[in-house]
Design a protein around this motif. Structure first.
Motif, mmCIF file in Angstrom:
data_model
loop_
_atom_site.group_PDB
_atom_site.id
_atom_site.type_symbol
_atom_site.label_atom_id
_atom_site.label_comp_id
_atom_site.label_asym_id
_atom_site.label_seq_id
_atom_site.Cartn_x
_atom_site.Cartn_y
_atom_site.Cartn_z
ATOM 1 N N ALA A 37 0.834 -1.195 0.000
ATOM 2 C CA ALA A 37 0.000 0.000 0.000
ATOM 3 C C ALA A 37 0.869 1.244 0.000
ATOM 4 O O ALA A 37 1.886 1.306 0.704
ATOM 5 N N LEU A 38 0.497 2.232 -0.788
ATOM 6 C CA LEU A 38 1.259 3.468 -0.853
ATOM 7 C C LEU A 38 0.927 4.362 0.338
ATOM 8 O O LEU A 38 -0.212 4.422 0.782
ATOM 9 N N PRO A 40 0.771 8.184 2.337
ATOM 10 C CA PRO A 40 0.106 9.443 1.959
ATOM 11 C C PRO A 40 0.869 10.249 0.913
ATOM 12 O O PRO A 40 0.273 10.743 -0.050
ATOM 13 N N LYS A 41 2.193 10.407 1.076
ATOM 14 C CA LYS A 41 2.971 11.193 0.122
ATOM 15 C C LYS A 41 2.991 10.543 -1.252
ATOM 16 O O LYS A 41 2.915 11.216 -2.283
ATOM 17 N N ASP A 42 3.111 9.216 -1.263
ATOM 18 C CA ASP A 42 3.134 8.514 -2.551
ATOM 19 C C ASP A 42 1.764 8.546 -3.219
ATOM 20 O O ASP A 42 1.662 8.568 -4.444
ATOM 21 N N ARG A 43 0.701 8.562 -2.438
ATOM 22 C CA ARG A 43 -0.643 8.690 -3.022
ATOM 23 C C ARG A 43 -0.818 10.076 -3.634
ATOM 24 O O ARG A 43 -1.473 10.232 -4.668
ATOM 25 N N GLU A 44 -0.203 11.077 -2.997
ATOM 26 C CA GLU A 44 -0.248 12.437 -3.552
ATOM 27 C C GLU A 44 0.535 12.478 -4.867
ATOM 28 O O GLU A 44 0.107 13.117 -5.838
ATOM 29 N N LEU A 46 0.957 9.997 -6.938
ATOM 30 C CA LEU A 46 0.150 9.302 -7.933
ATOM 31 C C LEU A 46 -1.007 10.184 -8.422
ATOM 32 O O LEU A 46 -1.349 10.179 -9.609
ATOM 33 N N ALA A 47 -1.574 10.953 -7.508
ATOM 34 C CA ALA A 47 -2.687 11.846 -7.871
ATOM 35 C C ALA A 47 -2.227 12.911 -8.859
ATOM 36 O O ALA A 47 -2.942 13.254 -9.818
ATOM 37 N N GLU A 50 -1.695 11.431 -12.213
ATOM 38 C CA GLU A 50 -2.984 11.263 -12.886
ATOM 39 C C GLU A 50 -3.424 12.558 -13.557
ATOM 40 O O GLU A 50 -3.912 12.552 -14.700
ATOM 41 N N SER A 71 1.973 3.236 -10.163
ATOM 42 C CA SER A 71 1.755 2.819 -8.775
ATOM 43 C C SER A 71 2.623 1.610 -8.436
ATOM 44 O O SER A 71 3.240 1.544 -7.375
ATOM 45 N N SER A 75 5.741 1.389 -5.689
ATOM 46 C CA SER A 75 5.724 0.336 -4.670
ATOM 47 C C SER A 75 7.004 -0.486 -4.716
ATOM 48 O O SER A 75 7.597 -0.806 -3.678
#
Length: 210
Positions: A37-38, A40-44, A46-47, A50, A71, A75
């Motif tokens: 699972a990514l 918080p920073k990595d999700r940002e 990825l966002a 996108e 993603s 990971s």
């Protein structure tokens, strides 16, 4: 990490970092494992990737596929046991392949993802600083022969930048073109003579950029 996509590089910093991580994983040939699972920073990151992809692609399925690949790359890099690094020259080589894979053309003056290595340098200050921002290992290459102020990574970056720029403009990456580029960035990049001395020949310098 809140940079707007309208600043001088036209690409948000997290999206730049996403490009570095994706191309580092691709260059290293990392095999996909069970993705973790990514954070918080990595999700940002990825966002923002996108956002960049949707600005240049109209194919929804293509965007989703590309996001899944990015993603997975993030990971893999984060879970890799050893530090992962990437030279500017290898970045440019993988960037060309990814743009072709995405069906996106690199056009002079237009922002595309992944951006050029020079965009990363302009945003973060140096190639090593860009690598640090992405959590990648920095270059510790030795000093260049005959040009102590520039190390191997600086030579690779200068050649990769010129090649990418010439490709964008549809012109040949010649020794003369590099000389003009070096004159415009005097003191910031190795001279044309230093490049030829370092690599042995201009063709060898071009070969270093893949």
């Amino acid at each position: 990490m809140n940079d707007s996509a309208t600043d001088r590089s036209h690409t948000a910093a997290p999206a730049l970092i996403g490009a570095l991580l994706h191309l580092a994983a691709t260059e290293a040939g990392m095999r996909s494992t069970s993705p973790s699972a990514l954070g918080p920073k990595d999700r940002e990151i990825l966002a923002e990737v996108e956002v960049a992809l949707r600005n240049q692609m109209s194919d929804e399925a293509g965007v989703k596929k590309a996001l899944a690949e990015v993603s997975d790359s993030i990971s893999r890099v984060r879970s890799h046991a050893d530090p992962v690094s990437l030279t500017a020259a290898k970045y440019e080589k993988q960037r060309t392949a990814v743009l072709a894979h995405l069906g996106v053309a690199s056009i002079k003056g237009a922002s595309v993802w992944p951006p050029t290595s020079q965009t990363a340098v302009q945003r973060f200050g140096s190639w090593n600083d860009a690598l640090k921002a992405a959590g990648l290992a920095t270059s510790s290459g030795g000093r260049a022969r005959g040009q102590l102020r520039f190390d191997e990574a600086a030579y690779d970056k200068a050649i990769a930048t010129l090649v990418a720029d010439c490709e964008d403009r549809g012109v040949g990456a010649t020794y003369k073109a590099y000389g003009e580029y070096a004159a415009e960035h005097k003191g910031e990049v190795p001279s044309a003579a230093a490049v030829r001395k370092f690599y042995g020949s201009w063709n060898a310098a071009l070969a270093s950029a893949g």
